[in-house]
Design a protein around this motif. Structure first.
Motif, PDB file in Angstrom:
ATOM      1  N   LEU A   1      11.929  16.032  -7.825  1.00  0.00           N
ATOM      2  CA  LEU A   1      13.255  15.539  -8.185  1.00  0.00           C
ATOM      3  C   LEU A   1      13.954  14.736  -7.095  1.00  0.00           C
ATOM      4  O   LEU A   1      14.853  13.949  -7.398  1.00  0.00           O
ATOM      5  N   ILE A   2      13.562  14.922  -5.835  1.00  0.00           N
ATOM      6  CA  ILE A   2      14.272  14.245  -4.751  1.00  0.00           C
ATOM      7  C   ILE A   2      13.344  13.374  -3.904  1.00  0.00           C
ATOM      8  O   ILE A   2      13.578  12.182  -3.739  1.00  0.00           O
ATOM      9  N   VAL A   3      12.295  13.979  -3.364  1.00  0.00           N
ATOM     10  CA  VAL A   3      11.489  13.306  -2.350  1.00  0.00           C
ATOM     11  C   VAL A   3      10.708  12.122  -2.926  1.00  0.00           C
ATOM     12  O   VAL A   3      10.818  10.996  -2.420  1.00  0.00           O
ATOM     13  N   TRP A   4       9.919  12.343  -3.983  1.00  0.00           N
ATOM     14  CA  TRP A   4       9.130  11.237  -4.528  1.00  0.00           C
ATOM     15  C   TRP A   4      10.001  10.118  -5.098  1.00  0.00           C
ATOM     16  O   TRP A   4       9.727   8.941  -4.829  1.00  0.00           O
ATOM     17  N   PRO A   5      11.078  10.422  -5.849  1.00  0.00           N
ATOM     18  CA  PRO A   5      11.927   9.303  -6.290  1.00  0.00           C
ATOM     19  C   PRO A   5      12.549   8.534  -5.123  1.00  0.00           C
ATOM     20  O   PRO A   5      12.648   7.305  -5.178  1.00  0.00           O
ATOM     21  N   LEU A   6      12.939   9.240  -4.075  1.00  0.00           N
ATOM     22  CA  LEU A   6      13.503   8.567  -2.909  1.00  0.00           C
ATOM     23  C   LEU A   6      12.460   7.671  -2.241  1.00  0.00           C
ATOM     24  O   LEU A   6      12.742   6.518  -1.902  1.00  0.00           O
ATOM     25  N   PHE A   7      11.254   8.185  -2.074  1.00  0.00           N
ATOM     26  CA  PHE A   7      10.172   7.383  -1.492  1.00  0.00           C
ATOM     27  C   PHE A   7       9.877   6.155  -2.346  1.00  0.00           C
ATOM     28  O   PHE A   7       9.648   5.064  -1.823  1.00  0.00           O
ATOM     29  N   VAL A   8       9.864   6.326  -3.665  1.00  0.00           N
ATOM     30  CA  VAL A   8       9.572   5.211  -4.571  1.00  0.00           C
ATOM     31  C   VAL A   8      10.653   4.147  -4.473  1.00  0.00           C
ATOM     32  O   VAL A   8      10.357   2.946  -4.386  1.00  0.00           O
TER      33      VAL A   8
ATOM     34  N   ALA B   1       0.827  -1.205   0.000  1.00  0.00           N
ATOM     35  CA  ALA B   1       0.000   0.000   0.000  1.00  0.00           C
ATOM     36  C   ALA B   1       0.863   1.257   0.000  1.00  0.00           C
ATOM     37  O   ALA B   1       0.583   2.213  -0.743  1.00  0.00           O
ATOM     38  N   ILE B   2       1.915   1.264   0.781  1.00  0.00           N
ATOM     39  CA  ILE B   2       2.814   2.420   0.815  1.00  0.00           C
ATOM     40  C   ILE B   2       3.515   2.590  -0.523  1.00  0.00           C
ATOM     41  O   ILE B   2       3.643   3.705  -1.035  1.00  0.00           O
ATOM     42  N   CYS B   3       3.952   1.499  -1.111  1.00  0.00           N
ATOM     43  CA  CYS B   3       4.631   1.551  -2.413  1.00  0.00           C
ATOM     44  C   CYS B   3       3.683   2.071  -3.494  1.00  0.00           C
ATOM     45  O   CYS B   3       4.057   2.932  -4.302  1.00  0.00           O
ATOM     46  N   ALA B   4       2.468   1.572  -3.517  1.00  0.00           N
ATOM     47  CA  ALA B   4       1.493   2.024  -4.515  1.00  0.00           C
ATOM     48  C   ALA B   4       1.168   3.501  -4.332  1.00  0.00           C
ATOM     49  O   ALA B   4       1.052   4.247  -5.318  1.00  0.00           O
ATOM     50  N   TYR B   5       1.030   3.953  -3.106  1.00  0.00           N
ATOM     51  CA  TYR B   5       0.760   5.368  -2.819  1.00  0.00           C
ATOM     52  C   TYR B   5       1.888   6.253  -3.352  1.00  0.00           C
ATOM     53  O   TYR B   5       1.636   7.278  -3.997  1.00  0.00           O
ATOM     54  N   ASN B   6       3.125   5.856  -3.082  1.00  0.00           N
ATOM     55  CA  ASN B   6       4.267   6.644  -3.538  1.00  0.00           C
ATOM     56  C   ASN B   6       4.373   6.658  -5.057  1.00  0.00           C
ATOM     57  O   ASN B   6       4.631   7.706  -5.646  1.00  0.00           O
ATOM     58  N   TRP B   7       4.193   5.531  -5.722  1.00  0.00           N
ATOM     59  CA  TRP B   7       4.223   5.485  -7.185  1.00  0.00           C
ATOM     60  C   TRP B   7       3.109   6.344  -7.767  1.00  0.00           C
ATOM     61  O   TRP B   7       3.302   7.049  -8.758  1.00  0.00           O
ATOM     62  N   TYR B   8       1.925   6.263  -7.164  1.00  0.00           N
ATOM     63  CA  TYR B   8       0.777   7.028  -7.649  1.00  0.00           C
ATOM     64  C   TYR B   8       1.084   8.521  -7.660  1.00  0.00           C
ATOM     65  O   TYR B   8       0.895   9.201  -8.677  1.00  0.00           O
ATOM     66  N   TRP B   9       1.567   9.046  -6.525  1.00  0.00           N
ATOM     67  CA  TRP B   9       1.809  10.476  -6.450  1.00  0.00           C
ATOM     68  C   TRP B   9       3.010  10.902  -7.273  1.00  0.00           C
ATOM     69  O   TRP B   9       3.047  12.013  -7.798  1.00  0.00           O
ATOM     70  N   TYR B  10       4.010  10.048  -7.430  1.00  0.00           N
ATOM     71  CA  TYR B  10       5.157  10.394  -8.261  1.00  0.00           C
ATOM     72  C   TYR B  10       4.748  10.481  -9.736  1.00  0.00           C
ATOM     73  O   TYR B  10       5.080  11.448 -10.425  1.00  0.00           O
ATOM     74  N   ILE B  11       3.991   9.525 -10.200  1.00  0.00           N
ATOM     75  CA  ILE B  11       3.535   9.544 -11.596  1.00  0.00           C
ATOM     76  C   ILE B  11       2.582  10.705 -11.837  1.00  0.00           C
ATOM     77  O   ILE B  11       2.674  11.408 -12.851  1.00  0.00           O
TER      78      ILE B  11
END
Length: 102
Positions: A69-76, A20-30
Motif C-alpha cells: 500500500l505504501i512502498v511499491w506505489p511510492l517507488f513506482v 531499468a529501475i522503473c521496470a523493476y518497481n512496476w514488475y514487483w508492484y504488479i
C-alpha cells in the motif's frame, strides 16, 4: 535545415538506468497485487524482495501490507516521474535548454 542535435551520452545512460529501475518497481508492484489478490489479501505471508534499511535488523523491514500500500506505489511513482521526462527529452518532445542565457 540544421542537423538534428544529438543527445549527450549521459542522457542515454540515465535513460537506461532509470528505465531499468522503473521496470523493476512496476514488475514487483504488479506481481504483489496479483499475489495478494489470489491470496485473498492475507498479509500474513510476505511476498517479493525484502525492503529494508538494514539487512540484519527486522525492526526496519517493511511489513507486507506496508509494501503493497505504501512502498511499491511510492517507488513506482518516483521512478516513473524520473523516467518519463528523460524519455520525453530523448524523443524531442521536451527541449532542454543547453547554454541558455544572454
Amino acid at each position: 535545415m540544421g542537423a538534428q542535435e544529438q543527445a549527450p551520452l549521459w542522457v542515454w545512460f540515465v535513460f537506461c538506468a532509470s528505465g531499468a529501475i522503473c521496470a523493476y518497481n512496476w514488475y514487483w508492484y504488479i506481481r504483489s497485487i496479483i499475489f495478494y489478490y489470489k491470496n485473498g489479501f492475507d498479509f500474513s505471508e510476505d511476498f517479493g524482495p525484502k525492503i529494508s534499511e538494514f539487512e540484519d535488523d527486522d525492526r526496519f523491514t517493511a511489513r507486507p501490507r506496508e509494501k503493497l500500500l505504501i512502498v511499491w506505489p511510492l517507488f513506482v511513482v518516483v521512478s516513473s516521474a524520473i523516467f518519463i521526462p528523460i524519455t520525453l527529452v530523448l524523443t524531442g518532445i521536451l527541449k532542454p535548454c543547453y547554454n541558455c542565457g544572454p
